[in-house]
Design a protein around this motif. Structure first.
Motif, PDB file in Angstrom:
ATOM      1  N   ALA A  75      -8.659  13.108  -2.057  1.00 22.08           N
ATOM      2  CA  ALA A  75      -7.299  11.954  -1.684  1.00 22.08           C
ATOM      3  C   ALA A  75      -7.118  11.210  -1.716  1.00 22.08           C
ATOM      4  O   ALA A  75      -8.004  10.425  -0.885  1.00 22.08           O
ATOM      5  CB  ALA A  75      -5.903  12.803  -0.523  1.00 22.08           C
ATOM      6  N   ILE A  76      -5.744   9.697  -2.137  1.00 19.09           N
ATOM      7  CA  ILE A  76      -6.378   8.515  -2.722  1.00 19.09           C
ATOM      8  C   ILE A  76      -4.807   8.387  -2.152  1.00 19.09           C
ATOM      9  O   ILE A  76      -4.061   8.504  -3.513  1.00 19.09           O
ATOM     10  CB  ILE A  76      -6.958   8.080  -3.357  1.00 19.09           C
ATOM     11  N   THR A  77      -4.313   7.081  -1.882  1.00 20.10           N
ATOM     12  CA  THR A  77      -3.373   6.333  -1.433  1.00 20.10           C
ATOM     13  C   THR A  77      -3.561   5.639  -2.879  1.00 20.10           C
ATOM     14  O   THR A  77      -3.849   4.812  -3.171  1.00 20.10           O
ATOM     15  CB  THR A  77      -2.872   6.159  -0.605  1.00 20.10           C
ATOM     16  N   PRO A  78      -2.272   5.428  -3.847  1.00 14.65           N
ATOM     17  CA  PRO A  78      -2.255   4.410  -4.734  1.00 14.65           C
ATOM     18  C   PRO A  78      -1.325   3.273  -4.754  1.00 14.65           C
ATOM     19  O   PRO A  78      -1.346   3.040  -3.488  1.00 14.65           O
ATOM     20  CB  PRO A  78      -1.387   4.837  -6.093  1.00 14.65           C
ATOM     21  N   VAL A  79      -1.663   1.668  -5.490  1.00 15.00           N
ATOM     22  CA  VAL A  79      -1.950   0.906  -4.996  1.00 15.00           C
ATOM     23  C   VAL A  79      -1.248  -0.062  -6.650  1.00 15.00           C
ATOM     24  O   VAL A  79      -1.755  -0.004  -7.279  1.00 15.00           O
ATOM     25  CB  VAL A  79      -2.444   0.312  -4.794  1.00 15.00           C
ATOM     26  N   PRO A  80       0.443  -0.054  -6.864  1.00 17.70           N
ATOM     27  CA  PRO A  80       1.267   0.189  -5.565  1.00 17.70           C
ATOM     28  C   PRO A  80       1.659   1.342  -5.133  1.00 17.70           C
ATOM     29  O   PRO A  80       1.008   2.035  -6.076  1.00 17.70           O
ATOM     30  CB  PRO A  80       2.618  -0.530  -6.176  1.00 17.70           C
ATOM     31  N   GLY A  81       3.006   2.315  -5.052  1.00 18.12           N
ATOM     32  CA  GLY A  81       3.604   2.610  -4.343  1.00 18.12           C
ATOM     33  C   GLY A  81       2.369   3.693  -3.344  1.00 18.12           C
ATOM     34  O   GLY A  81       3.055   5.046  -3.242  1.00 18.12           O
ATOM     35  N   GLY A  82       1.825   3.818  -2.338  1.00 14.13           N
ATOM     36  CA  GLY A  82       0.913   3.815  -1.571  1.00 14.13           C
ATOM     37  C   GLY A  82       1.934   4.325   0.534  1.00 14.13           C
ATOM     38  O   GLY A  82       3.143   4.030   0.388  1.00 14.13           O
ATOM     39  N   VAL A  83       0.911   2.759   0.857  1.00 14.85           N
ATOM     40  CA  VAL A  83       0.724   2.402   1.841  1.00 14.85           C
ATOM     41  C   VAL A  83       1.670   1.588   1.695  1.00 14.85           C
ATOM     42  O   VAL A  83       2.817   1.464   2.186  1.00 14.85           O
ATOM     43  CB  VAL A  83      -0.268   1.419   2.405  1.00 14.85           C
ATOM     44  N   GLY A  84       2.370   0.620   0.933  1.00  7.77           N
ATOM     45  CA  GLY A  84       3.534  -0.702   0.802  1.00  7.77           C
ATOM     46  C   GLY A  84       4.675   0.062   0.864  1.00  7.77           C
ATOM     47  O   GLY A  84       5.728  -0.535   2.059  1.00  7.77           O
ATOM     48  N   PRO A  85       5.780   1.152   0.351  1.00  2.00           N
ATOM     49  CA  PRO A  85       6.502   1.272   1.011  1.00  2.00           C
ATOM     50  C   PRO A  85       6.679   2.348   1.750  1.00  2.00           C
ATOM     51  O   PRO A  85       7.761   2.273   2.240  1.00  2.00           O
ATOM     52  CB  PRO A  85       6.913   2.194  -0.480  1.00  2.00           C
TER      53      PRO A  85
END
Lengths: 346, 346
Positions: free
Chosen positions: A315-325
């Protein structure tokens, strides 16, 4: 890449929040301060463009068509924002007060402007009033103190010896006061606020069902606003944490042993696919502005080489749209909490 | 072994210090508090009696006759004590004042009594006056607060909501106040005091010429008084720190990758020779009281299986005689610093 790093090192980015009484100014002032973000000086590795060379076979980036789950942050952020908006609405109805966030921006760093614009828009949507003060990059400490003081009605609480002490820990919505960091480090204690990026990280893991207890975590980068507090928070959640930084000799080796990888470096794509253990979960805290050579348009990119990592991680967070928001929504949530505390609603 | 662990978990061991004016009581009171030491519940491994089974060949405890350098603490402690004694002597001559250390002991744990006896003797030798208050293990929070207050002339600084807040960070010679821990965690900041055991650890490494920057460090155990603050301090010295605890699934594997191993577990001999990388440096913070089955006499033993580790490490602290005496000298040094600050001598 160096340009982006350079910007991270030389610019101060300060956030102040203030919770004000709605009709009068008799309520306790709320004011916070985010210190200079001076991450370690990471030098992009020369071999960064050629994966497959650093680690033994078993750690190499897989090419078998696997693709990690994408840990989207937007939906989580939306839920949190709805909850915050709802509570602020009730606060207005019940006591005629609402939170206010003051942001002080020093210097004209491009990404600071971008982030502040996003923060202000998010505040507006949930009913948090905002005010922005801009100061030149070369402003003196006294000029900054004057601005901070202008947001602070209760002069008695000012300690002008050191800027950061201006902010009382109870109003420190960034969770950045050393008292809050200390209470985050020590098990059994409860800080008033936890830094937004760290809370975002935990929120993304927990909401996606990733177990933290007993897991081996590599945190790459120890910035005061993200990597360092995240290491403390994950330790509190009983992860076995290794904190990597610019002086770490073999970051890819230690990273390749981790079940959870947190990237907070400030260099686009520095974490390659072959740094990642098969099945690891990746939280990418990087928000690097990179100019597209062809279109000359800036776009946000993370610290992790997404196209490679997605093939080996689970699993992985996207950038943008992951941790940022989610981080933005945590700032709103912390601001609400501060207002509730100031208004005696907790 | 379980008995020793049990004692560590159930007993409170609190230290308070007070710096008093010599002839009157007009100087600022100095009072500190060491919170309950509740380490993780580590269970001794079943295979703990048979080394050589956990790790691949390369990590095994060597039998080639090698013996590590012994990092003696006594000589270092003596140097520090001489310096402290000299400064206190000058303080007496110049301003007619001297430091005073108050110790509050809750419960009748055997090793607490032993350590406090050692502390008192050390204080006496350098010219620090001492006073000890003993409270039963089942004392109430209010009873303890009363004792703390009785050592504290300046009632205005008392915040009775939480005991630990009674101690002002400037007087916290144990370095244990969250503000001091927070300022230890954040690079660029300076805590008033750093916990004595952590300072002892750094002192032993530096005085024996062990480089810390860039080294991989495994800290086994995260007690509030030793493991946790030591992880923060070593990170400040640019080590790559992994913090291991009772929830860590493979402590021996992570430990075997470390250049420097810090043991703060509270279980005698839990760190075996085959946990250690060849040439690693070992700091043993354990001070476990173990009853000799034949003589029924208690003796102090460390967390590291010394006889095995000495054959594979490049250097190791003995127990007793390593971290312990340096830690005591650091308490004296911190107490002196507190007095100097209170008397305006810094």
């Amino acid at each position: 890449m160096r340009k982006s790093l350079h910007l991270h090192v030389v610019t101060w980015h300060r956030t102040l929040t203030k919770t004000l009484h709605f009709h009068s100014f008799s309520s306790p002032p709320s004011c916070t301060f985010l210190g200079p973000n001076l991450p370690d000086v990471w030098v992009p590795r020369e071999d960064n463009t050629s994966p497959h060379t650093l680690l033994p076979e078993k750690f190499q980036w897989a090419n078998d068509g696997h693709s990690a789950a994408i840990l989207e942050g937007k939906a989580i952020a939306k839920q949190i924002k709805l909850k915050v908006a709802d509570e602020i609405s009730r606060m207005k109805t019940e006591i005629g007060k609402f939170p206010k966030l003051a942001v002080v921006l020093v210097g004209d760093r491009r990404d600071s402007h971008t982030f502040i614009h996003i923060k202000l828009k998010a505040c507006e949507k949930v009913g948090i009033e905002t005010v922005v003060s801009e100061l030149p990059e070369n402003c003196t400490e006294n000029e900054l103190l004057d601005v901070v003081s202008s947001f602070n009605d209760d002069k008695d609480h000012l300690d002008e010896e050191r800027i950061v002490n201006v902010v009382s820990p109870e109003k420190d919505v960034d969770g950045f006061h050393p008292l809050n960091i200390g209470n985050l480090a020590i098990r059994g204690r409860k800080p008033f606020f936890i830094p937004c990026a760290s809370k975002s990280c935990i929120e993304l893991l927990l909401r996606h069902g990733v177990e933290i207890k007993g897991k081996r975590v590599a945190i790459i980068g120890r910035s005061k606003i993200a990597g360092l507090p995240t290491s403390l928070l994950l330790q509190r959640h009983h992860a076995t944490v290794s904190l990597l930084h610019a002086y770490t000799k073999n970051p890819e080796q230690i990273t390749s042993e981790a079940d959870i990888v947190i990237a907070d470096v400030g260099i686009p794509n520095i974490v390659r696919g072959n740094w990642i253990k098969k099945g690891a979960v990746i939280i990418d805290m990087g928000t690097n502005q990179v100019k597209d050579p062809s279109s000359q348009v800036f776009r946000i990119t993370g610290d992790v080489y997404f196209e490679e990592a997605v093939k080996v991680a689970s699993a992985i967070t996207p950038v943008p749209g992951g941790v940022g928001p989610v981080t933005i929504s945590m700032l709103l949530s912390n601001t609400l909490d501060s207002a509730k505390r100031a208004f005696g609603m907790v």
